[in-house]
Design an enzyme around this catalytic site. Structure first.
Site, PDB file in Angstrom:
ATOM      1  N   ASN A   1      37.682  33.088   4.795  1.00 57.17           N
ATOM      2  CA  ASN A   1      37.715  31.847   5.594  1.00 57.17           C
ATOM      3  C   ASN A   1      38.911  30.967   5.267  1.00 57.17           C
ATOM      4  OD1 ASN A   1      35.886  31.778   3.187  1.00 57.17           O
ATOM      5  ND2 ASN A   1      36.072  29.581   3.519  1.00 57.17           N
TER       6      ASN A   1
ATOM      7  N   CYS B   1      36.736  28.170  11.010  1.00 57.64           N
ATOM      8  CA  CYS B   1      36.857  29.480  10.352  1.00 57.64           C
ATOM      9  C   CYS B   1      35.872  30.522  10.881  1.00 57.64           C
ATOM     10  CB  CYS B   1      36.687  29.323   8.843  1.00 57.64           C
ATOM     11  SG  CYS B   1      35.421  28.141   8.368  1.00 57.64           S
TER      12      CYS B   1
ATOM     13  N   GLY C   1      44.326  20.458  -1.640  1.00 58.07           N
ATOM     14  CA  GLY C   1      42.976  20.943  -1.328  1.00 58.07           C
ATOM     15  C   GLY C   1      42.902  22.452  -1.309  1.00 58.07           C
ATOM     16  N   MET C   2      41.701  22.933  -1.069  1.00 61.63           N
ATOM     17  CA  MET C   2      41.401  24.357  -1.049  1.00 61.63           C
ATOM     18  C   MET C   2      42.256  25.098   0.000  1.00 61.63           C
ATOM     19  SD  MET C   2      38.199  25.474  -2.444  1.00 61.63           S
ATOM     20  CE  MET C   2      38.850  26.833  -3.336  1.00 61.63           C
ATOM     21  N   VAL C   3      42.252  24.588   1.245  1.00 57.84           N
ATOM     22  CA  VAL C   3      43.026  25.242   2.308  1.00 57.84           C
ATOM     23  C   VAL C   3      44.519  25.027   2.059  1.00 57.84           C
ATOM     24  CG1 VAL C   3      43.534  25.283   4.792  1.00 57.84           C
ATOM     25  CG2 VAL C   3      41.177  25.011   4.014  1.00 57.84           C
TER      26      VAL C   3
ATOM     27  N   HIS D   1      33.512  34.506   4.751  1.00 62.03           N
ATOM     28  CA  HIS D   1      32.315  34.356   5.585  1.00 62.03           C
ATOM     29  C   HIS D   1      31.929  35.717   6.168  1.00 62.03           C
ATOM     30  CE1 HIS D   1      32.983  30.182   5.159  1.00 62.03           C
ATOM     31  NE2 HIS D   1      33.412  29.854   6.358  1.00 62.03           N
TER      32      HIS D   1
ATOM     33  N   LYS E   1      30.031  24.423  16.805  1.00 63.10           N
ATOM     34  CA  LYS E   1      31.452  24.802  16.880  1.00 63.10           C
ATOM     35  C   LYS E   1      31.544  26.247  17.381  1.00 63.10           C
ATOM     36  CE  LYS E   1      32.837  21.854  13.048  1.00 63.10           C
ATOM     37  NZ  LYS E   1      33.060  21.829  11.591  1.00 63.10           N
TER      38      LYS E   1
ATOM     39  N   GLN F   1      27.882  32.017   4.966  1.00 56.46           N
ATOM     40  CA  GLN F   1      29.194  31.402   4.763  1.00 56.46           C
ATOM     41  C   GLN F   1      29.491  31.055   3.312  1.00 56.46           C
ATOM     42  OE1 GLN F   1      29.060  29.332   9.147  1.00 56.46           O
ATOM     43  NE2 GLN F   1      30.443  28.431   7.652  1.00 56.46           N
TER      44      GLN F   1
ATOM     45  N   ARG G   1      24.752  28.699   4.432  1.00 64.23           N
ATOM     46  CA  ARG G   1      25.670  28.694   3.275  1.00 64.23           C
ATOM     47  C   ARG G   1      25.074  29.560   2.170  1.00 64.23           C
ATOM     48  NH1 ARG G   1      30.554  27.046   4.076  1.00 64.23           N
ATOM     49  NH2 ARG G   1      29.801  25.156   5.075  1.00 64.23           N
TER      50      ARG G   1
ATOM     51  N   ARG H   1      45.602   9.068  -3.936  1.00 68.37           N
ATOM     52  CA  ARG H   1      45.178   9.486  -5.284  1.00 68.37           C
ATOM     53  C   ARG H   1      46.128  10.511  -5.880  1.00 68.37           C
ATOM     54  NH1 ARG H   1      40.424   9.648  -2.200  1.00 68.37           N
ATOM     55  NH2 ARG H   1      40.830  11.757  -1.490  1.00 68.37           N
TER      56      ARG H   1
HETATM   57  N1  LIG Z   1      37.694  25.458   3.526  1.00 69.16           N
HETATM   58  C1  LIG Z   1      37.711  26.120   4.684  1.00 69.16           C
HETATM   59  O1  LIG Z   1      37.319  27.296   4.794  1.00 69.16           O
HETATM   60  C2  LIG Z   1      38.239  25.489   5.909  1.00 69.16           C
HETATM   61  C3  LIG Z   1      38.462  26.300   6.973  1.00 69.16           C
HETATM   62  C4  LIG Z   1      38.966  25.743   8.132  1.00 69.16           C
HETATM   63  C5  LIG Z   1      39.214  24.407   8.162  1.00 69.16           C
HETATM   64  N2  LIG Z   1      38.982  23.616   7.089  1.00 69.16           N
HETATM   65  C6  LIG Z   1      39.305  22.190   7.198  1.00 69.16           C
HETATM   66  O2  LIG Z   1      40.417  21.880   6.402  1.00 69.16           O
HETATM   67  C7  LIG Z   1      40.290  20.569   5.869  1.00 69.16           C
HETATM   68  C8  LIG Z   1      40.409  20.591   4.365  1.00 69.16           C
HETATM   69  O3  LIG Z   1      39.436  21.440   3.829  1.00 69.16           O
HETATM   70  P1  LIG Z   1      39.456  21.892   2.295  1.00 69.16           P
HETATM   71  O4  LIG Z   1      38.361  22.885   2.187  1.00 69.16           O
HETATM   72  O5  LIG Z   1      40.822  22.243   1.856  1.00 69.16           O
HETATM   73  O6  LIG Z   1      39.011  20.502   1.576  1.00 69.16           O
HETATM   74  P2  LIG Z   1      39.365  19.973   0.107  1.00 69.16           P
HETATM   75  O7  LIG Z   1      39.507  21.093  -0.834  1.00 69.16           O
HETATM   76  O8  LIG Z   1      38.341  18.928  -0.161  1.00 69.16           O
HETATM   77  O9  LIG Z   1      40.810  19.260   0.273  1.00 69.16           O
HETATM   78  C9  LIG Z   1      41.000  18.110   1.034  1.00 69.16           C
HETATM   79  C10 LIG Z   1      42.485  17.751   1.081  1.00 69.16           C
HETATM   80  O10 LIG Z   1      42.662  16.628   1.957  1.00 69.16           O
HETATM   81  C11 LIG Z   1      43.324  15.586   1.248  1.00 69.16           C
HETATM   82  N3  LIG Z   1      42.849  14.284   1.719  1.00 69.16           N
HETATM   83  C12 LIG Z   1      41.592  13.809   1.671  1.00 69.16           C
HETATM   84  N4  LIG Z   1      41.546  12.550   2.165  1.00 69.16           N
HETATM   85  C13 LIG Z   1      42.821  12.241   2.535  1.00 69.16           C
HETATM   86  C14 LIG Z   1      43.435  11.089   3.090  1.00 69.16           C
HETATM   87  N5  LIG Z   1      42.737  10.001   3.391  1.00 69.16           N
HETATM   88  N6  LIG Z   1      44.773  11.117   3.319  1.00 69.16           N
HETATM   89  C15 LIG Z   1      45.498  12.212   3.015  1.00 69.16           C
HETATM   90  N7  LIG Z   1      44.970  13.342   2.481  1.00 69.16           N
HETATM   91  C16 LIG Z   1      43.648  13.347   2.241  1.00 69.16           C
HETATM   92  C17 LIG Z   1      42.947  15.819  -0.180  1.00 69.16           C
HETATM   93  O11 LIG Z   1      43.877  15.142  -1.025  1.00 69.16           O
HETATM   94  P3  LIG Z   1      43.436  14.610  -2.493  1.00 69.16           P
HETATM   95  O12 LIG Z   1      43.480  15.807  -3.392  1.00 69.16           O
HETATM   96  O13 LIG Z   1      44.503  13.616  -2.776  1.00 69.16           O
HETATM   97  O14 LIG Z   1      42.073  14.035  -2.354  1.00 69.16           O
HETATM   98  C18 LIG Z   1      43.045  17.343  -0.263  1.00 69.16           C
HETATM   99  O15 LIG Z   1      44.401  17.728  -0.352  1.00 69.16           O
HETATM  100  C19 LIG Z   1      38.961  20.040   6.402  1.00 69.16           C
HETATM  101  O16 LIG Z   1      39.222  19.311   7.596  1.00 69.16           O
HETATM  102  C20 LIG Z   1      38.184  21.286   6.715  1.00 69.16           C
HETATM  103  O17 LIG Z   1      37.240  21.070   7.721  1.00 69.16           O
HETATM  104  C21 LIG Z   1      38.518  24.131   5.948  1.00 69.16           C
END
Ligand SMILES: NC(=O)c1ccc[n+]([C@@H]2O[C@H](COP(=O)([O-])OP(=O)(O)OC[C@H]3O[C@@H](n4cnc5c(N)ncnc54)[C@H](OP(=O)(O)O)[C@@H]3O)[C@@H](O)[C@H]2O)c1
Length: 329
Positions: A307, A126, A10-12, A234, A205, A153, A227, A37
């Site tokens: 962020n 964030c 994922g992104m983070v 952000h 939050k 954001q 957004r 997946r």
């Molecule tokens: N983006 C931000 O700025 C930010 C900041 C702070 C916190 N967060 C938090 O960090 C988390 C991820 O955010 P993101 O932006 O990185 O989202 P993202 O890009 O959609 O990535 C999601 C990740 O979670 C994995 N995942 C999804 N469903 C899963 C499952 N059932 N079992 C195991 N892995 C699973 C995905 O794997 P696949 O590729 O296999 O689907 C992917 O690696 C969220 O909880 C978000 O709230 C994000």
């Protein structure tokens, strides 16, 4: 340290891998984890390729630390299983943040609260992290009564789907929508879903996490989270009312000496923080520091951070670094 990165695709997660390598984190074994997946998919870390494993495989591998960024539901289900296997979980989702038995940590502010008994540690939201890092030293000095924050954001806060939506909209192609509306040339006054009180989860939050991190329930906070079609980070317009009066230069000086904060504040040279320049940086940038002339003891600031870095990956890894330095893992 045997480190599992949960949500590595994922992104983070991707930024997490980058930050681990950049900071020379003592990784003896990296365990990239994602959903079914992605099992078998290759990811790169420090110039080497690693295969993504499933959640259960990762639990069984009993890592020392698991850095979670895979959404709230995944965390609620799996973090306790990792913890039961002896792995310390640092979680980026909102799953555990307001659980009174879990610590909500911004290392520069409250890492000292951590003990070896903390097996699931929450990383704040964030937009909260960048705001409290600036507020904490000012609260200590002048005592905050009330905060009014409006956020601008980045779409990267919504994950890979949102970045794809913006790219599709730039290119004029139809695709999956991360938001209910187009984001290109738009500003959407909704980050996350709505709560009963009419505020969004993101707004609440900022309210709840600020009180918990600063250990002060008397601080009043109200937020509007928006957004915008930005990728670098952000931005936040923050209005703070204190109990005690301040001197603007003294405020700048306090922030100048605050770990993790960079003051960019000079109107003569048009110096102020912007997300384009915060991208890829670990610091929180603050500028446009000025007295609110409409009310006593009140200050306006503009706070910007990446962020995905200080708002997520960097803060998580700083918590892990603290655990190691304090011999808590
Ligand atoms: N983006 C931000 O700025 C930010 C900041 C702070 C916190 N967060 C938090 O960090 C988390 C991820 O955010 P993101 O932006 O990185 O989202 P993202 O890009 O959609 O990535 C999601 C990740 O979670 C994995 N995942 C999804 N469903 C899963 C499952 N059932 N079992 C195991 N892995 C699973 C995905 O794997 P696949 O590729 O296999 O689907 C992917 O690696 C969220 O909880 C978000 O709230 C994000």
């Amino acid at each position: 340290m045997r480190i599992a990165v949960v949500g590595a695709t994922g992104m983070v997660g991707e930024v997490m891998l980058k930050v681990l390598a950049e900071r020379n984190f003592p990784v003896t074994e990296l365990i990239p984890v994602a959903s079914e997946r992605s099992v078998g998919k290759e990811i790169e870390y420090n110039g080497k390729k690693y295969k993504v494993v499933s959640m259960q495989t990762a639990v069984d591998m009993k890592a020392d630390i698991a850095l979670f960024s895979a959404g709230g539901d995944t965390s609620l289900e799996w973090a306790p299983k990792f913890a039961a296997a002896g792995t310390t979980v640092i979680d980026n989702s909102s799953a555990w943040r307001m659980d009174p038995t879990k610590k909500l940590i911004v290392p520069e502010i409250n890492a000292a609260e951590l003990t070896a008994a903390d097996k699931i540690i929450a990383n704040p939201n964030c937009s909260t992290i960048q705001m409290v890092l600036v507020l904490a030293p000012l609260h200590k000095k002048y005592n905050i009564k009330r905060v009014i924050v409006s956020t601008y954001q980045s779409i990267t806060g919504t994950g890979v789907k949102a970045v794809q939506q913006l790219e599709n909209e730039y290119a004029g192609v139809q695709g999956e929508m991360a938001y209910k509306y187009p984001i290109h040339r738009n500003a959407i006054p909704q980050c996350d879903s709505f709560e009963e009180n009419g505020y969004t989860k993101e707004e609440m939050k900022l309210v709840r996490e600020t009180k918990k991190i600063l250990s002060d329930n008397t601080i009043a906070v109200t937020a509007t989270a928006v957004r915008v079609p930005i990728v670098g980070g952000h931005s936040e317009a923050v209005n703070v009312e204190f109990s005690n009066d301040f001197d603007v230069n003294e405020v700048r000086n306090i922030l100048h000496h605050t770990d993790g904060v960079v003051v960019q504040d000079n109107n003569d040279t048009f110096t102020y923080p912007m997300p384009m320049y915060a991208q890829g940086k670990d610091e929180v940038f603050v500028g446009r520091i000025r007295r609110d002339e409409s009310q006593e003891n009140t200050l306006n600031m503009w706070i910007v951070a990446d962020n995905l870095r200080k708002g997520a990956a960097t803060n998580t890894i700083q918590i892990a670094e603290y655990l190691i330095a304090a011999k808590l893992v």
